[in-house]
Design an enzyme around this catalytic site. Sequence first.
Site, mmCIF file in Angstrom:
data_model
loop_
_atom_site.group_PDB
_atom_site.id
_atom_site.type_symbol
_atom_site.label_atom_id
_atom_site.label_comp_id
_atom_site.label_asym_id
_atom_site.label_seq_id
_atom_site.Cartn_x
_atom_site.Cartn_y
_atom_site.Cartn_z
ATOM 1 N N CYS A 22 9.834 92.601 57.551
ATOM 2 C CA CYS A 22 9.446 91.217 57.233
ATOM 3 C C CYS A 22 9.685 90.380 58.488
ATOM 4 O O CYS A 22 9.740 90.942 59.586
ATOM 5 C CB CYS A 22 10.217 90.691 56.025
ATOM 6 S SG CYS A 22 12.016 90.672 56.232
ATOM 7 N N ASN A 25 14.173 89.911 58.626
ATOM 8 C CA ASN A 25 15.029 91.026 58.161
ATOM 9 C C ASN A 25 16.310 90.483 57.511
ATOM 10 O O ASN A 25 17.395 91.014 57.678
ATOM 11 C CB ASN A 25 15.352 91.995 59.313
ATOM 12 C CG ASN A 25 15.993 93.312 58.871
ATOM 13 O OD1 ASN A 25 16.778 93.908 59.612
ATOM 14 N ND2 ASN A 25 15.685 93.784 57.692
ATOM 15 N N CYS A 27 15.755 88.772 54.077
ATOM 16 C CA CYS A 27 15.472 88.618 52.642
ATOM 17 C C CYS A 27 14.627 89.770 52.092
ATOM 18 O O CYS A 27 15.118 90.610 51.332
ATOM 19 C CB CYS A 27 14.760 87.298 52.373
ATOM 20 S SG CYS A 27 15.684 85.843 52.934
ATOM 21 N N ARG A 28 13.349 89.816 52.468
ATOM 22 C CA ARG A 28 12.428 90.758 51.802
ATOM 23 C C ARG A 28 12.643 92.209 52.209
ATOM 24 O O ARG A 28 12.789 93.077 51.341
ATOM 25 C CB ARG A 28 10.979 90.329 52.060
ATOM 26 C CG ARG A 28 10.631 89.010 51.377
ATOM 27 C CD ARG A 28 9.354 88.419 51.930
ATOM 28 N NE ARG A 28 9.503 88.008 53.319
ATOM 29 C CZ ARG A 28 8.523 87.595 54.105
ATOM 30 N NH1 ARG A 28 7.298 87.575 53.636
ATOM 31 N NH2 ARG A 28 8.756 87.199 55.338
HETATM 32 P P1 4NP Z 1 12.493 87.295 55.532
HETATM 33 O O1 4NP Z 1 12.766 85.730 55.282
HETATM 34 O O2 4NP Z 1 11.375 87.391 56.530
HETATM 35 O O3 4NP Z 1 12.111 87.797 54.189
HETATM 36 O O4 4NP Z 1 13.790 87.866 56.041
HETATM 37 C C1 4NP Z 1 13.015 84.821 56.313
HETATM 38 C C2 4NP Z 1 14.215 84.821 56.980
HETATM 39 C C3 4NP Z 1 14.448 83.845 57.975
HETATM 40 C C4 4NP Z 1 13.468 82.939 58.273
HETATM 41 C C5 4NP Z 1 12.237 82.962 57.592
HETATM 42 C C6 4NP Z 1 12.028 83.904 56.623
HETATM 43 N N1 4NP Z 1 13.707 81.933 59.257
HETATM 44 O O5 4NP Z 1 12.814 81.073 59.468
HETATM 45 O O6 4NP Z 1 14.772 81.926 59.877
#
Ligand code: 4NP
Length: 165
Positions: A22, A25, A27-28
């Site tokens: 994602c 790295n 959440c998803r």
């Molecule tokens: P992920 O979610 O891609 O599912 O891990 C996010 C984590 C951090 C950020 C955006 C989405 N961020 O903007 O820091």
Amino acid sequence: MATASGHYFFMHAPISSVLFVCLGNLCRSPTAHAVLTGMARQQQCNIRIDSAGTSPYHKGSLPDARTREAGQARGYSFKGQRSRPVLDEDFARFDLVLAMDKHNLRDLQERCPAEYQHKVKLFLEYTEQEELEVPDPYYGGRQGFELVLDLIEQGCEVLLSKAKR
Ligand code: 4NP
């Protein structure tokens, strides 16, 4: 591949390793990492699982606290997980590199060598779900994290059944 009689058949290479990707790295992809690890253990399926982010921004961080809370409530473990960026060698090292959304997919396709492009896919498309993307929950409320879990659990069931074929 051509057989002795000149007919062609398609080899389905077994899936023994998966990298979930994602943006952060946090959440998803950590959720997919934890869910598939739990399901694989339960079903005694030997598969190497890891996750990474297209952005290096959160390198070394634990998965998001909201992600851990929601996942742990469904019995999944995030033990040992720390955010890391996608590395060039990941495309060779994993059988599948599965993106959570179309933006992640495009970023991966742009840096993936031509010989490994076939490994890079949208996770939900590969697992034949109606939705194509796992929505980014980072700036939203708790419901978003539950939706991430719902979509990922459904996808991982299919992924494991494909890996066992
Ligand atoms: P992920 O979610 O891609 O599912 O891990 C996010 C984590 C951090 C950020 C955006 C989405 N961020 O903007 O820091």
